[in-house]
Motif scaffolding. Sequence first.
Motif, PDB file in Angstrom:
ATOM      1  N   ALA A 362       0.942  -1.097  -0.030  1.00 60.11           N
ATOM      2  CA  ALA A 362      -0.067   0.064   0.034  1.00 60.11           C
ATOM      3  C   ALA A 362       0.974   1.311  -0.023  1.00 60.11           C
ATOM      4  O   ALA A 362       0.564   2.284  -0.669  1.00 60.11           O
ATOM      5  CB  ALA A 362      -0.944   0.052   1.271  1.00 60.11           C
ATOM      6  N   SER A 363       2.042   1.111   0.792  1.00 62.01           N
ATOM      7  CA  SER A 363       2.822   2.337   0.881  1.00 62.01           C
ATOM      8  C   SER A 363       3.504   2.482  -0.563  1.00 62.01           C
ATOM      9  O   SER A 363       3.760   3.784  -1.120  1.00 62.01           O
ATOM     10  CB  SER A 363       3.710   2.076   1.831  1.00 62.01           C
ATOM     11  N   LEU A 364       3.881   1.528  -1.273  1.00 61.69           N
ATOM     12  CA  LEU A 364       4.608   1.628  -2.511  1.00 61.69           C
ATOM     13  C   LEU A 364       3.475   2.223  -3.563  1.00 61.69           C
ATOM     14  O   LEU A 364       3.815   2.700  -4.738  1.00 61.69           O
ATOM     15  CB  LEU A 364       5.074   0.141  -2.821  1.00 61.69           C
ATOM     16  N   ARG A 365       2.214   1.878  -3.574  1.00 65.36           N
ATOM     17  CA  ARG A 365       1.085   2.420  -4.551  1.00 65.36           C
ATOM     18  C   ARG A 365       1.108   4.029  -4.398  1.00 65.36           C
ATOM     19  O   ARG A 365       0.943   4.710  -5.212  1.00 65.36           O
ATOM     20  CB  ARG A 365      -0.100   1.711  -4.138  1.00 65.36           C
ATOM     21  N   LEU A 366       1.413   4.399  -3.293  1.00 65.20           N
ATOM     22  CA  LEU A 366       1.410   5.787  -2.992  1.00 65.20           C
ATOM     23  C   LEU A 366       2.791   6.494  -3.108  1.00 65.20           C
ATOM     24  O   LEU A 366       3.033   7.687  -3.575  1.00 65.20           O
ATOM     25  CB  LEU A 366       0.848   6.257  -1.552  1.00 65.20           C
ATOM     26  N   ARG A 367       3.761   5.611  -2.949  1.00 65.07           N
ATOM     27  CA  ARG A 367       5.139   6.350  -3.262  1.00 65.07           C
ATOM     28  C   ARG A 367       5.753   5.122  -3.857  1.00 65.07           C
ATOM     29  O   ARG A 367       6.759   4.509  -3.497  1.00 65.07           O
ATOM     30  CB  ARG A 367       5.542   6.684  -1.749  1.00 65.07           C
ATOM     31  N   PRO A 368       5.808   5.099  -5.329  1.00 65.68           N
ATOM     32  CA  PRO A 368       6.529   3.915  -6.042  1.00 65.68           C
ATOM     33  C   PRO A 368       7.781   4.025  -5.991  1.00 65.68           C
ATOM     34  O   PRO A 368       8.794   3.071  -6.282  1.00 65.68           O
ATOM     35  CB  PRO A 368       5.769   3.939  -7.208  1.00 65.68           C
ATOM     36  N   HIS A 370      10.130   4.807  -3.891  1.00 63.39           N
ATOM     37  CA  HIS A 370      10.878   4.885  -2.440  1.00 63.39           C
ATOM     38  C   HIS A 370      11.618   3.546  -2.191  1.00 63.39           C
ATOM     39  O   HIS A 370      11.294   2.550  -2.297  1.00 63.39           O
ATOM     40  CB  HIS A 370       9.861   4.974  -1.612  1.00 63.39           C
ATOM     41  N   ALA A 371      13.018   3.782  -2.546  1.00 60.37           N
ATOM     42  CA  ALA A 371      14.087   2.674  -2.384  1.00 60.37           C
ATOM     43  C   ALA A 371      14.066   1.743  -1.097  1.00 60.37           C
ATOM     44  O   ALA A 371      13.928   0.474  -1.315  1.00 60.37           O
ATOM     45  CB  ALA A 371      15.469   3.242  -2.674  1.00 60.37           C
ATOM     46  N   GLU A 372      13.697   2.442  -0.205  1.00 61.55           N
ATOM     47  CA  GLU A 372      13.822   1.640   1.205  1.00 61.55           C
ATOM     48  C   GLU A 372      12.528   0.867   1.282  1.00 61.55           C
ATOM     49  O   GLU A 372      12.592  -0.379   1.957  1.00 61.55           O
ATOM     50  CB  GLU A 372      13.826   2.556   2.385  1.00 61.55           C
ATOM     51  N   THR A 373      11.287   1.278   0.842  1.00 61.68           N
ATOM     52  CA  THR A 373      10.324   0.497   0.880  1.00 61.68           C
ATOM     53  C   THR A 373      10.427  -0.654   0.054  1.00 61.68           C
ATOM     54  O   THR A 373      10.005  -1.809   0.307  1.00 61.68           O
ATOM     55  CB  THR A 373       8.843   1.228   0.466  1.00 61.68           C
ATOM     56  N   HIS A 374      10.921  -0.391  -1.033  1.00 61.60           N
ATOM     57  CA  HIS A 374      11.209  -1.739  -2.130  1.00 61.60           C
ATOM     58  C   HIS A 374      12.124  -2.651  -1.345  1.00 61.60           C
ATOM     59  O   HIS A 374      11.994  -3.718  -1.627  1.00 61.60           O
ATOM     60  CB  HIS A 374      11.705  -1.166  -3.541  1.00 61.60           C
ATOM     61  N   ALA A 397      14.895  -1.042  -6.091  1.00 63.36           N
ATOM     62  CA  ALA A 397      15.902  -0.409  -4.894  1.00 63.36           C
ATOM     63  C   ALA A 397      16.992   0.244  -5.427  1.00 63.36           C
ATOM     64  O   ALA A 397      17.341   1.362  -5.271  1.00 63.36           O
ATOM     65  CB  ALA A 397      15.676  -1.138  -3.617  1.00 63.36           C
ATOM     66  N   ILE A 398      17.692  -0.679  -6.122  1.00 57.98           N
ATOM     67  CA  ILE A 398      19.087  -0.284  -6.467  1.00 57.98           C
ATOM     68  C   ILE A 398      18.876   0.796  -7.788  1.00 57.98           C
ATOM     69  O   ILE A 398      19.819   1.516  -7.679  1.00 57.98           O
ATOM     70  CB  ILE A 398      19.819  -1.540  -6.901  1.00 57.98           C
ATOM     71  N   ARG A 399      18.199   0.549  -8.492  1.00 59.32           N
ATOM     72  CA  ARG A 399      17.774   1.452  -9.822  1.00 59.32           C
ATOM     73  C   ARG A 399      17.681   3.011  -9.301  1.00 59.32           C
ATOM     74  O   ARG A 399      18.065   3.733  -9.717  1.00 59.32           O
ATOM     75  CB  ARG A 399      16.641   0.941 -10.643  1.00 59.32           C
ATOM     76  N   LEU A 400      16.694   2.918  -7.977  1.00 51.12           N
ATOM     77  CA  LEU A 400      16.412   4.238  -7.555  1.00 51.12           C
ATOM     78  C   LEU A 400      17.547   4.825  -6.793  1.00 51.12           C
ATOM     79  O   LEU A 400      17.664   6.003  -6.707  1.00 51.12           O
ATOM     80  CB  LEU A 400      15.059   4.057  -6.830  1.00 51.12           C
ATOM     81  N   ASP A 401      18.280   4.087  -6.052  1.00 50.11           N
ATOM     82  CA  ASP A 401      19.400   4.525  -5.245  1.00 50.11           C
ATOM     83  C   ASP A 401      20.664   3.632  -5.667  1.00 50.11           C
ATOM     84  O   ASP A 401      21.024   2.581  -4.972  1.00 50.11           O
ATOM     85  CB  ASP A 401      19.229   4.465  -4.024  1.00 50.11           C
TER      86      ASP A 401
END
Length: 424
Positions: A362-368, A370-374, A397-401
Amino acid sequence: LHIFIFFIYYFDLLFFVYIEPSFFEFIRDHFDSKWMEDDRVKLISEDGLNYLNHSDAMYDVIAIEVGQIFRPGIAFFYTADFYHRSRQRLRPGGLLTQLVSLPSLTTDQFEGVIKTFLDAFPQSFLWYNSSDLLLIGMNDTDFKISRTALERLWSNESVHQDLRYTFWGGPQQWLNWLPVFLGGYLAGPQELAELGSEARLYRDDLPVLDYATSLDYITETNEIPIVRDRLLKHSGSLEEVIDFTLSAEKIAIIEEIQQKNLGAIIAEAILRRAELLTLSRDDAADEVIKLLSEAVGWNSDHFEANRMLADVLIGQGQNKAAGRHYVEANRIRAEEPHVLHGIAHTLYRLNRIEAAIPYYQASLRLRPNHAETHNHVGLALAKRGDFVEARQHFKTAIRLDPDYAEAKHNLAGVRKVLQAMSER
């Protein structure tokens, strides 16, 4: 800047007075400035005091928003002389509004401001507006809030949307709900007179406030004694200022909101103190938790107080307690990705993997992005045995960070597991 909000209401002319000549060009360069081109808007580069002193125009509303009193020259906007001159520029039934910034006032100074305002505007009201309270003075002998005016809260869609916000809570505390709006009322003429009864009157020829504020200004604590020792003991009854009858149930809700508004002022002062303590010391976690718990005690529906307390608790490994406050924050204001992630992570730490995963998702749906959540949902999925899906989240997560070392470590671990499974 929210001047454009005026345009959802009817007005003939809007005079915007600001002392800095370059201010209006700055607005044009950096903000939506279409409102400045409206023929009804008059932009005036002038000192507000001088403008009112030398203007012979008459107004329905004069709004004073000059910031903290400790700034040079600002105290002269809080004198009886200024208020009396301003009242002369108001039409019958007109009103003057004055921001009263509690953090920049001691209790004695606050009482002085109240007494001075009432000297020119005996028919005055104090309204909640976070720690910058709003004094409203009427150029009239009597004033009542009418049901007709309040009906705009729900009948006028623009007004309804304009007030679709809350200072400290969630949708249940949006200002476009009648009890919440009326819960902003804090005190009327009688209570304000009591508050200022022993105070000093401020005048132009004796700039006491101008000098005192530079000595007494204490950023993070002033509003606490003002609210705790004065406003909570002198709050007014709304029935004194409305021209209609409310049910006992509605009055109880309004009074509860009124108390929570005042509690929120104290809570937010405590939050600032906790933030300063966190920044200044690495070993202050226990003290910060105590402060944040106190803030929640002043207003249990304060979203930020619950969220901040949960963040500190989870950082100290107090997962059950953190979870309770994340759940409270989610009750107050749902669909906040940080809070949903917090609920998920406390559940994960408590080894409730199946319960944690939906909150991560649910968090990722709102904040897709966000590396830490992934990374965290990847860990939960891997623990459940969903290694292919976990691998994808670690990659994201690595792609984002690209420097996310923990996600790289987790990805390597999942790849080893998948390789071992393929070799069986």
